[in-house]
Enzyme design. Structure first.
Site, short mmCIF file in Angstrom:
data_model
loop_
_atom_site.label_atom_id
_atom_site.label_comp_id
_atom_site.label_asym_id
_atom_site.label_seq_id
_atom_site.Cartn_x
_atom_site.Cartn_y
_atom_site.Cartn_z
N LYS A 121 -1.93 -16.81 -38.55
CA LYS A 121 -2.84 -17.97 -38.47
C LYS A 121 -2.40 -18.92 -37.35
O LYS A 121 -3.22 -19.35 -36.53
CB LYS A 121 -2.87 -18.72 -39.81
CG LYS A 121 -3.90 -19.83 -39.84
CD LYS A 121 -3.72 -20.73 -41.03
CE LYS A 121 -2.55 -21.64 -40.81
NZ LYS A 121 -2.46 -22.77 -41.70
N ASP A 139 -7.54 -20.47 -42.37
CA ASP A 139 -6.75 -21.36 -43.21
C ASP A 139 -7.44 -21.49 -44.57
O ASP A 139 -8.43 -20.81 -44.85
CB ASP A 139 -6.55 -22.72 -42.52
CG ASP A 139 -7.83 -23.55 -42.51
OD1 ASP A 139 -8.91 -23.01 -42.86
OD2 ASP A 139 -7.76 -24.74 -42.16
#
Ligand code: SF4
Length: 217
Positions: A121, A139
């Site tokens: 991420k 997220d």
């Protein structure tokens, strides 16, 4: 499940709601963005933005951060969750940038993920926001919104959410879509109290229709 066209329509509507959706971490260059994103894991952008001005004023580049006393880094970021580990990681990250990348932030996911504290991420945020390389960082907001809108399967892993979004959205929209979904999740489709009533996406959102009792489960 929303198909490609419906997914793109949903993202377009989010864009009308949040035309200015953008990354909210304060930074002046790719190095500072990388450090801010590492610090933001399981913490809010607001909490990171409160700490980073003093951190970056003292240690603006990899050389300075690599040489910084760990205790001082800890003191500067201790209002952020998991600060002890993060302090170690950002110092080690600066050291590795100097040792292996000539003090520059690398431009590939693989190289970014080789840095301490950097997962997929974080790497995707840096690729998209620092280098304009198409990537979708999943997220908590992107995952929740994707699942509520049935863009992906309810049981999808974070990686599967990312892969589904990449399949359903044109590559040149990935970075923008990621920001729109974060704004939509952060300010409208909130985790505990989504604003379903009057939501412009209610017509295509089974989750919202169930919440409002328009549709049975
Ligand atoms: Fe989120 Fe509710 Fe809108 Fe669905 S209708 S997208 S759950 S706010």
């Amino acid at each position: 499940m929303l198909n490609k066209q419906q997914t793109q329509e949903a993202i377009a509507i989010m864009g009308e709601m949040f035309p200015d959706a953008h990354g909210e971490l304060i930074h002046e260059n790719s190095f500072q963005l990388l450090i801010a994103v590492i610090l933001s894991a399981q913490a809010t952008d607001v909490s990171v933005n409160k700490a980073t001005p003093a951190l970056f004023a003292a240690y603006p580049d990899p050389t300075a951060l690599a040489q910084a006393p760990l205790d001082d880094i800890i003191a500067k970021i201790k209002t952020i969750g998991l600060y002890r580990n993060k302090a170690k990681n950002i110092k080690a990250c600066a050291e590795k940038l100097l040792r292996e990348f000539g003090g520059k932030v690398p431009h590939t996911r693989e190289e970014l993920m080789s840095l301490p504290g950097v997962g997929r991420k974080t790497a995707n945020v840096v690729l998209g926001d620092a280098f304009k390389i198409p990537a979708i960082a999943v997220d908590t907001h992107v995952e929740r919104v994707s699942k509520r809108l049935r863009i992906c399967k309810q049981k999808a892993s974070v990686l599967e959410v990312e892969e589904t979004l990449m399949k359903k959205l044109p590559q040149d929209s990935w970075v923008t879509a990621h920001h729109r979904m974060i704004f939509f999740g952060r300010y409208h489709c909130l985790a505990r109290s989504p604003k379903c009533e009057g939501c412009p996406l209610l017509f295509m959102c089974k989750d919202g229709q169930i919440r409002l009792g328009i549709k049975a489960t």
